[in-house]
Design a protein around this motif. Structure first.
Motif, PDB file in Angstrom:
ATOM      1  N   THR A  28       0.821  -1.209   0.000  1.00 12.42           N
ATOM      2  CA  THR A  28       0.000   0.000   0.000  1.00 12.42           C
ATOM      3  C   THR A  28       0.856   1.261   0.000  1.00 12.42           C
ATOM      4  O   THR A  28       1.931   1.290   0.609  1.00 12.42           O
ATOM      5  CB  THR A  28      -0.922   0.045   1.243  1.00 12.42           C
ATOM      6  OG1 THR A  28      -0.118   0.122   2.404  1.00 12.42           O
ATOM      7  CG2 THR A  28      -1.821  -1.173   1.307  1.00 12.42           C
ATOM      8  N   PRO A  29       0.376   2.315  -0.654  1.00 14.50           N
ATOM      9  CA  PRO A  29       1.139   3.561  -0.676  1.00 14.50           C
ATOM     10  C   PRO A  29       1.226   4.222   0.699  1.00 14.50           C
ATOM     11  O   PRO A  29       2.197   4.912   0.993  1.00 14.50           O
ATOM     12  CB  PRO A  29       0.376   4.439  -1.662  1.00 14.50           C
ATOM     13  CG  PRO A  29      -0.972   3.849  -1.776  1.00 14.50           C
ATOM     14  CD  PRO A  29      -0.836   2.398  -1.462  1.00 14.50           C
ATOM     15  N   GLU A  30       0.237   3.997   1.552  1.00  8.91           N
ATOM     16  CA  GLU A  30       0.281   4.561   2.897  1.00  8.91           C
ATOM     17  C   GLU A  30       1.453   3.992   3.692  1.00  8.91           C
ATOM     18  O   GLU A  30       2.135   4.712   4.416  1.00  8.91           O
ATOM     19  CB  GLU A  30      -1.031   4.304   3.641  1.00  8.91           C
ATOM     20  CG  GLU A  30      -2.205   5.082   3.092  1.00  8.91           C
ATOM     21  CD  GLU A  30      -2.908   4.386   1.929  1.00  8.91           C
ATOM     22  OE1 GLU A  30      -2.507   3.266   1.551  1.00  8.91           O
ATOM     23  OE2 GLU A  30      -3.855   4.972   1.401  1.00  8.91           O
ATOM     24  N   ASN A  31       1.674   2.688   3.569  1.00  9.48           N
ATOM     25  CA  ASN A  31       2.801   2.065   4.267  1.00  9.48           C
ATOM     26  C   ASN A  31       4.136   2.582   3.728  1.00  9.48           C
ATOM     27  O   ASN A  31       5.061   2.829   4.493  1.00  9.48           O
ATOM     28  CB  ASN A  31       2.746   0.549   4.148  1.00  9.48           C
ATOM     29  CG  ASN A  31       1.623  -0.057   4.952  1.00  9.48           C
ATOM     30  OD1 ASN A  31       1.067   0.582   5.834  1.00  9.48           O
ATOM     31  ND2 ASN A  31       1.275  -1.287   4.639  1.00  9.48           N
ATOM     32  N   LEU A  32       4.213   2.747   2.417  1.00  7.20           N
ATOM     33  CA  LEU A  32       5.432   3.285   1.819  1.00  7.20           C
ATOM     34  C   LEU A  32       5.686   4.701   2.323  1.00  7.20           C
ATOM     35  O   LEU A  32       6.812   5.053   2.684  1.00  7.20           O
ATOM     36  CB  LEU A  32       5.337   3.260   0.291  1.00  7.20           C
ATOM     37  CG  LEU A  32       6.541   3.796  -0.472  1.00  7.20           C
ATOM     38  CD1 LEU A  32       7.809   3.047  -0.097  1.00  7.20           C
ATOM     39  CD2 LEU A  32       6.289   3.705  -1.968  1.00  7.20           C
ATOM     40  N   GLY A  33       4.638   5.510   2.377  1.00  5.98           N
ATOM     41  CA  GLY A  33       4.784   6.872   2.882  1.00  5.98           C
ATOM     42  C   GLY A  33       5.233   6.905   4.332  1.00  5.98           C
ATOM     43  O   GLY A  33       6.071   7.727   4.721  1.00  5.98           O
ATOM     44  N   SER A  34       4.707   6.007   5.146  1.00  5.10           N
ATOM     45  CA  SER A  34       5.097   5.937   6.556  1.00  5.10           C
ATOM     46  C   SER A  34       6.557   5.548   6.709  1.00  5.10           C
ATOM     47  O   SER A  34       7.276   6.097   7.551  1.00  5.10           O
ATOM     48  CB  SER A  34       4.222   4.926   7.301  1.00  5.10           C
ATOM     49  OG  SER A  34       2.893   5.353   7.311  1.00  5.10           O
ATOM     50  N   ILE A  35       7.014   4.615   5.897  1.00  6.51           N
ATOM     51  CA  ILE A  35       8.417   4.191   5.949  1.00  6.51           C
ATOM     52  C   ILE A  35       9.324   5.333   5.499  1.00  6.51           C
ATOM     53  O   ILE A  35      10.378   5.571   6.101  1.00  6.51           O
ATOM     54  CB  ILE A  35       8.638   2.928   5.104  1.00  6.51           C
ATOM     55  CG1 ILE A  35       7.906   1.746   5.741  1.00  6.51           C
ATOM     56  CG2 ILE A  35      10.126   2.621   4.949  1.00  6.51           C
ATOM     57  CD1 ILE A  35       7.837   0.509   4.874  1.00  6.51           C
ATOM     58  N   ILE A  36       8.920   6.063   4.471  1.00  6.54           N
ATOM     59  CA  ILE A  36       9.711   7.208   4.007  1.00  6.54           C
ATOM     60  C   ILE A  36       9.792   8.272   5.104  1.00  6.54           C
ATOM     61  O   ILE A  36      10.853   8.840   5.365  1.00  6.54           O
ATOM     62  CB  ILE A  36       9.115   7.790   2.710  1.00  6.54           C
ATOM     63  CG1 ILE A  36       9.311   6.803   1.559  1.00  6.54           C
ATOM     64  CG2 ILE A  36       9.745   9.139   2.376  1.00  6.54           C
ATOM     65  CD1 ILE A  36       8.559   7.176   0.299  1.00  6.54           C
ATOM     66  N   ARG A  37       8.670   8.550   5.772  1.00  7.98           N
ATOM     67  CA  ARG A  37       8.652   9.534   6.852  1.00  7.98           C
ATOM     68  C   ARG A  37       9.559   9.093   8.006  1.00  7.98           C
ATOM     69  O   ARG A  37      10.342   9.882   8.530  1.00  7.98           O
ATOM     70  CB  ARG A  37       7.229   9.748   7.347  1.00  7.98           C
ATOM     71  CG  ARG A  37       7.133  10.862   8.379  1.00  7.98           C
ATOM     72  CD  ARG A  37       5.709  11.125   8.836  1.00  7.98           C
ATOM     73  NE  ARG A  37       5.184   9.968   9.557  1.00  7.98           N
ATOM     74  CZ  ARG A  37       4.095   9.299   9.206  1.00  7.98           C
ATOM     75  NH1 ARG A  37       3.380   9.662   8.157  1.00  7.98           N
ATOM     76  NH2 ARG A  37       3.686   8.264   9.903  1.00  7.98           N
ATOM     77  N   LEU A  38       9.476   7.833   8.390  1.00  6.10           N
ATOM     78  CA  LEU A  38      10.309   7.317   9.470  1.00  6.10           C
ATOM     79  C   LEU A  38      11.790   7.393   9.103  1.00  6.10           C
ATOM     80  O   LEU A  38      12.618   7.827   9.909  1.00  6.10           O
ATOM     81  CB  LEU A  38       9.928   5.874   9.798  1.00  6.10           C
ATOM     82  CG  LEU A  38      10.769   5.191  10.867  1.00  6.10           C
ATOM     83  CD1 LEU A  38      10.637   5.919  12.196  1.00  6.10           C
ATOM     84  CD2 LEU A  38      10.366   3.739  11.000  1.00  6.10           C
ATOM     85  N   ALA A  39      12.125   6.978   7.880  1.00  5.19           N
ATOM     86  CA  ALA A  39      13.519   7.033   7.442  1.00  5.19           C
ATOM     87  C   ALA A  39      14.024   8.476   7.445  1.00  5.19           C
ATOM     88  O   ALA A  39      15.153   8.747   7.857  1.00  5.19           O
ATOM     89  CB  ALA A  39      13.657   6.419   6.047  1.00  5.19           C
ATOM     90  N   GLY A  40      13.195   9.413   6.993  1.00  7.81           N
ATOM     91  CA  GLY A  40      13.586  10.815   6.999  1.00  7.81           C
ATOM     92  C   GLY A  40      13.824  11.333   8.402  1.00  7.81           C
ATOM     93  O   GLY A  40      14.773  12.083   8.657  1.00  7.81           O
ATOM     94  N   ASN A  41      12.974  10.934   9.358  1.00  6.60           N
ATOM     95  CA  ASN A  41      13.152  11.350  10.750  1.00  6.60           C
ATOM     96  C   ASN A  41      14.416  10.770  11.374  1.00  6.60           C
ATOM     97  O   ASN A  41      14.987  11.359  12.286  1.00  6.60           O
ATOM     98  CB  ASN A  41      11.938  10.958  11.587  1.00  6.60           C
ATOM     99  CG  ASN A  41      10.716  11.775  11.237  1.00  6.60           C
ATOM    100  OD1 ASN A  41      10.822  12.883  10.720  1.00  6.60           O
ATOM    101  ND2 ASN A  41       9.549  11.233  11.516  1.00  6.60           N
ATOM    102  N   LEU A  42      14.843   9.622  10.893  1.00  8.30           N
ATOM    103  CA  LEU A  42      16.058   8.989  11.392  1.00  8.30           C
ATOM    104  C   LEU A  42      17.309   9.454  10.651  1.00  8.30           C
ATOM    105  O   LEU A  42      18.413   9.022  10.954  1.00  8.30           O
ATOM    106  CB  LEU A  42      15.943   7.464  11.296  1.00  8.30           C
ATOM    107  CG  LEU A  42      14.893   6.831  12.196  1.00  8.30           C
ATOM    108  CD1 LEU A  42      14.757   5.349  11.890  1.00  8.30           C
ATOM    109  CD2 LEU A  42      15.245   7.053  13.658  1.00  8.30           C
ATOM    110  N   GLY A  43      17.128  10.308   9.634  1.00  9.57           N
ATOM    111  CA  GLY A  43      18.264  10.822   8.874  1.00  9.57           C
ATOM    112  C   GLY A  43      18.752   9.895   7.784  1.00  9.57           C
ATOM    113  O   GLY A  43      19.873  10.021   7.304  1.00  9.57           O
ATOM    114  N   ILE A  44      17.913   8.961   7.374  1.00 10.74           N
ATOM    115  CA  ILE A  44      18.288   8.015   6.318  1.00 10.74           C
ATOM    116  C   ILE A  44      17.820   8.576   4.976  1.00 10.74           C
ATOM    117  O   ILE A  44      16.639   8.849   4.785  1.00 10.74           O
ATOM    118  CB  ILE A  44      17.668   6.631   6.579  1.00 10.74           C
ATOM    119  CG1 ILE A  44      18.174   6.082   7.912  1.00 10.74           C
ATOM    120  CG2 ILE A  44      17.978   5.667   5.437  1.00 10.74           C
ATOM    121  CD1 ILE A  44      17.483   4.829   8.369  1.00 10.74           C
ATOM    122  N   ASP A  45      18.765   8.755   4.060  1.00 11.83           N
ATOM    123  CA  ASP A  45      18.462   9.333   2.758  1.00 11.83           C
ATOM    124  C   ASP A  45      18.329   8.311   1.641  1.00 11.83           C
ATOM    125  O   ASP A  45      17.882   8.636   0.553  1.00 11.83           O
ATOM    126  CB  ASP A  45      19.551  10.328   2.356  1.00 11.83           C
ATOM    127  CG  ASP A  45      19.602  11.521   3.288  1.00 11.83           C
ATOM    128  OD1 ASP A  45      18.536  11.932   3.777  1.00 11.83           O
ATOM    129  OD2 ASP A  45      20.711  12.025   3.521  1.00 11.83           O
TER     130      ASP A  45
END
Length: 70
Positions: A28-45
Motif C-alpha cells: 500500500t502507498p500509505e505504508n510506503l509513505g510511513s516508511i519514508i517519513r520514518l527514514a527521513g526522521n532517522l536521517g536516512i536518505d
C-alpha cells in the motif's frame, strides 16, 4: 525484475557507513509513505524499493510521508 544481489552486494560492503532502507514488495502507498517519513526522521536518505508491482500515485505517498517532503 531487479536481481537483489546486484543492489545488495556493493551496499553490504559499506553497511556501516551508509544507513539504508530496503523495501521489498510493499502493498500500500500509505505504508510506503510511513516508511519514508520514518527514514527521513532517522536521517536516512537512501531508500530502495524492490519488486514493486503496484503503480502508486505520488500524491498518496506524499500525503502520508508529509514531513519527509518538506
Amino acid at each position: 525484475m531487479i536481481d537483489i544481489s546486484t543492489i545488495l552486494s556493493p551496499l553490504l560492503q559499506l553497511w556501516y557507513l551508509l544507513p539504508i532502507v530496503i523495501i521489498d514488495n510493499i502493498k500500500t502507498p500509505e505504508n510506503l509513505g510511513s516508511i519514508i517519513r520514518l527514514a527521513g526522521n532517522l536521517g536516512i536518505d537512501n531508500i530502495y524499493v524492490l519488486n514493486q508491482k503496484n503503480n502508486f500515485r505520488n500524491s498518496k505517498i506524499k500525503a502520508t510521508a508529509s514531513t519527509a517532503f518538506a
